[in-house]
Design an enzyme around this catalytic site. Structure first.
Site, PDB file in Angstrom:
ATOM      1  N   CYS A 144      12.921  10.921   7.783  1.00 16.41           N
ATOM      2  CA  CYS A 144      12.812  10.382   9.148  1.00 16.41           C
ATOM      3  C   CYS A 144      14.090  10.623   9.935  1.00 16.41           C
ATOM      4  O   CYS A 144      14.067  10.805  11.140  1.00 16.41           O
ATOM      5  CB  CYS A 144      12.472   8.908   9.103  1.00 16.41           C
TER       6      CYS A 144
ATOM      7  N   LYS B 110       0.838  -1.198   0.000  1.00 17.47           N
ATOM      8  CA  LYS B 110       0.000   0.000   0.000  1.00 17.47           C
ATOM      9  C   LYS B 110       0.874   1.249   0.000  1.00 17.47           C
ATOM     10  O   LYS B 110       1.510   1.573   0.998  1.00 17.47           O
ATOM     11  CB  LYS B 110      -0.896   0.024   1.250  1.00 17.47           C
TER      12      LYS B 110
ATOM     13  N   GLU C 164       9.342   0.903  10.933  1.00 20.92           N
ATOM     14  CA  GLU C 164      10.325   1.994  10.779  1.00 20.92           C
ATOM     15  C   GLU C 164       9.560   3.279  11.036  1.00 20.92           C
ATOM     16  O   GLU C 164       8.726   3.680  10.217  1.00 20.92           O
ATOM     17  CB  GLU C 164      10.888   2.015   9.344  1.00 20.92           C
TER      18      GLU C 164
ATOM     19  N   GLY D 121       6.346   4.661   8.660  1.00 21.16           N
ATOM     20  CA  GLY D 121       5.472   5.821   8.809  1.00 21.16           C
ATOM     21  C   GLY D 121       5.634   6.410  10.195  1.00 21.16           C
ATOM     22  O   GLY D 121       6.672   6.229  10.847  1.00 21.16           O
ATOM     23  N   SER D 122       4.588   7.085  10.650  1.00 23.72           N
ATOM     24  CA  SER D 122       4.686   7.780  11.933  1.00 23.72           C
ATOM     25  C   SER D 122       4.601   6.790  13.102  1.00 23.72           C
ATOM     26  O   SER D 122       4.018   5.707  12.979  1.00 23.72           O
ATOM     27  CB  SER D 122       3.556   8.797  12.041  1.00 23.72           C
ATOM     28  N   THR D 123       5.133   7.204  14.227  1.00 25.56           N
ATOM     29  CA  THR D 123       5.081   6.375  15.431  1.00 25.56           C
ATOM     30  C   THR D 123       3.628   6.141  15.857  1.00 25.56           C
ATOM     31  O   THR D 123       3.253   5.039  16.260  1.00 25.56           O
ATOM     32  CB  THR D 123       5.919   7.039  16.542  1.00 25.56           C
ATOM     33  N   GLU D 124       2.819   7.203  15.694  1.00 24.33           N
ATOM     34  CA  GLU D 124       1.405   7.107  16.086  1.00 24.33           C
ATOM     35  C   GLU D 124       0.693   5.997  15.294  1.00 24.33           C
ATOM     36  O   GLU D 124       0.014   5.131  15.871  1.00 24.33           O
ATOM     37  CB  GLU D 124       0.805   8.480  15.753  1.00 24.33           C
TER      38      GLU D 124
ATOM     39  N   GLY E 121       2.204   3.604  13.621  1.00 28.50           N
ATOM     40  CA  GLY E 121       2.918   2.362  13.908  1.00 28.50           C
ATOM     41  C   GLY E 121       2.293   1.623  15.082  1.00 28.50           C
ATOM     42  O   GLY E 121       2.168   0.389  15.074  1.00 28.50           O
TER      43      GLY E 121
ATOM     44  N   GLU F 240       8.513  15.460  16.496  1.00 25.23           N
ATOM     45  CA  GLU F 240       8.952  15.393  15.093  1.00 25.23           C
ATOM     46  C   GLU F 240       8.088  16.348  14.268  1.00 25.23           C
ATOM     47  O   GLU F 240       6.867  16.213  14.245  1.00 25.23           O
ATOM     48  CB  GLU F 240       8.787  13.960  14.565  1.00 25.23           C
TER      49      GLU F 240
END
Ligand code: NAD
Length: 509
Positions: free
Chosen positions: A309, A200, A275, A253-256, A258, A412
């Protein structure tokens, strides 16, 4: 090549890219180019003008399900399973050749869709992608198991050996900042180890991946080995993360998000690699050359519009050379040419979307509100012309007089915004560098080797660059400590992410 023939080849490349960008796109499922099941589409927007480029299918859970079935059938078919390791390597190599052959066209597609300078797209996005397939093409014939000298009970004579097997169907979810190369970071090791993939791309930037998927077909991968489902994160990404027919999810992608992916994966306990975000410290010791460091620090944050990143987004300069470094850095930031990515003279393009621009502007306002001093930038650059009036442009921005209580230092931003701080005491510096939930990367500038190694050892991050920044290689592991992720991509580590190890015990007694 004469200048006439090179001009005509440039224009035919531009025509090829234009033809690709101008047509409504479809997605690839089971070797067929299809609409979404609902027929709904999303617009892909040119960030330099704010105008639509074309449309992509707005896939949903039913499309993911179709793609998972196709990937499962391909995984179980002899057409893929029985491809000999050397032949699998040859397919990857062929794909690397095709990426190289179409490099200019792919770079133009990326520059139009993502906004980044075409020069960066060519060298980094496309260049890295070809290099990745080239590197992983060598692995299928070399990813060996081992024989283990075991000592079983009862004096049995045992032959124990290990074999690596593919995990199965891999779901890959990638972001918009390096669209094609992030897809290839997942595809190359997943295919090298014999998996099939449902990929995706980010909804903002799916076009280069769709062109790549055409090249994957042209390279001769069997139908269903790679499937691309376009659409939004909540529709397509969430369906991939939760799908019981997917054996592993690889997310960048973002930690959120993730966290959401990791949670959704618990249903069938699929393997997860992540990642995620970063807020990397870039550290300058008093013996560094101020001019060289200013150049490197500017590049570390403004490269790719700061949407990297590993961006060197927190700069710590020793008090003794702080003012010299900052004066040179601010001057450098002001010389950066901001413009459309398709213009060869552009150093920094627009941000990827109106949403991202609003988010970064919000951080700039917050930094000012919390007492940071804007040393340069913070606004829209002048002189961009009428055509780019609605583009998502932002000046390279530098904050000074910042500290760890501020959001701009702690969070970030993912835009061209640097926060700079002065330091004097090395222990305090290391504590500050590690005072972040992230642990993706760090940079150190010094001629003192002992100090360089001491700091590299003390920083809790997956990558440390000494007297360089933002270098990566398909052979060198990449990934994050702490909330920057799970697992390591690249190199041998990536093969382990995409395979299972089986231990076989044979009684020889
Ligand atoms: P994002 O997390 O918003 O989106 C990434 C992908 O996840 C997109 O394809 C998106 O559609 C999808 N997604 C969104 N919601 C989802 C959900 N609920 N379930 C499943 N998938 C969902 O990130 P972004 O804004 O596209 O990219 C920026 C972020 O990516 C930054 O935090 C950056 O640091 C990080 N990043 C990390 C690396 C790395 O290697 N560590 C590399 C590039 C980017």
């Amino acid at each position: 090549m004469s200048s006439n023939s090179s001009a005509s080849s440039n224009s035919s490349v531009a025509d090829a890219a234009r033809r690709f960008l101008n047509r409504p796109r479809r997605m690839l499922i089971g070797g067929k180019w299809v609409e979404s099941r609902t027929g709904e589409t999303l617009e892909s927007v040119d960030p330099a003008t704010g105008r639509p480029l074309t449309t992509i299918p707005r896939g949903d859970a039913a499309d993911v399900d179709r793609a998972v079935r196709a990937a499962r059938a391909a995984f179980e078919s002899a057409a893929w399973r029985d491809v000999a390791p050397l032949d699998r390597g040859r397919l990857l190599d062929r794909l690397a050749d095709l990426i190289d052959e179409h490099a200019e066209e792919l770079a133009l597609i990326e520059a139009n869709d993502n906004g980044k300078p075409v020069r960066v797209a060519r060298a980094v996005d496309v260049g890295t992608s070809a290099k990745l397939f080239r590197y992983f093409a060598g692995w299928p014939s070399k990813f060996e198991g081992s024989t283990v000298p075991v000592s079983p009970r009862g004096g049995l004579k045992i032959l124990n050996y290990t074999v690596h097997e593919p995990v199965g169907v891999v779901g890959a979810i990638v972001p918009w900042n390096f669209p094609m190369s992030m897809a290839c970071w997942k595809l190359a090791p997943a295919l090298a180890t014999g998996n099939t993939v449902v990929l995706k791309p980010a909804e903002e930037t799916s076009l280069s991946t769709l062109r790549l998927a055409e090249l994957i077909q042209e390279a001769g991968f069997p139908d269903g080995v790679v499937n691309v489902v376009t659409g939004t994160g909540p529709d397509v990404g969430a369906a991939i993360a939760a799908h019981p027919g997917i054996d592993k999810v690889a997310f960048t992608g973002s930690t959120e998000v993730g966290r959401l992916v990791a949670r959704a994966a618990t249903g069938n306990l699929k393997k997860v690699s992540l990642e995620l975000g970063g807020k990397s410290p870039h550290i300058v010791l008093p013996d560094a050359d101020p001019a060289q460091v200013a150049e490197a620090a500017a590049d570390a944050i403004f490269f790719n519009q700061g949407q990297t990143c590993t961006a060197g987004s927190r700069l710590y300069v020793h008090k003794r050379i702080h003012d010299d470094v900052m004066a040179a850095l601010i001057e450098r930031a002001r010389r950066i040419v901001v413009g459309p990515g398709t213009d060869p003279g552009t150093d920094m393009g627009p941000l990827v979307s109106a949403r991202q621009l609003a988010r970064v502007n919000d951080y700039i306002a917050s930094g000012q509100g919390e007492g940071g001093r804007l040393a340069t930038g913070g606004g829209r650059p002048d002189g961009l012309g009428e055509e780019h009036r609605d583009g998502y442009f932002l000046e390279p921005t530098v904050f000074v007089q910042t500290d760890h209580s501020m959001r701009v230092v702690r969070e970030e931003i993912f835009g061209p915004v640097l926060v700079a701080m002065e330091w004097e005491d090395i222990d305090d510096l290391v504590e500050k560098a590690n005072d972040t939930p992230y642990g993706l990367s760090a940079g150190v500038w010094t001629r003192d080797l002992t100090m360089a190694h001491r700091i590299a050892a003390a920083i809790r991050a997956g990558t440390v660059w000494v007297n360089c920044y933002n270098l990566t290689d398909p052979g060198s592991p990449f990934g994050g400590y702490k909330e920057s992720g799970w697992g390591r991509e690249m190199g041998r580590n990536a093969l382990e992410l995409y395979s299972e190890t089986k231990s076989v015990w044979v009684n020889l007694s």
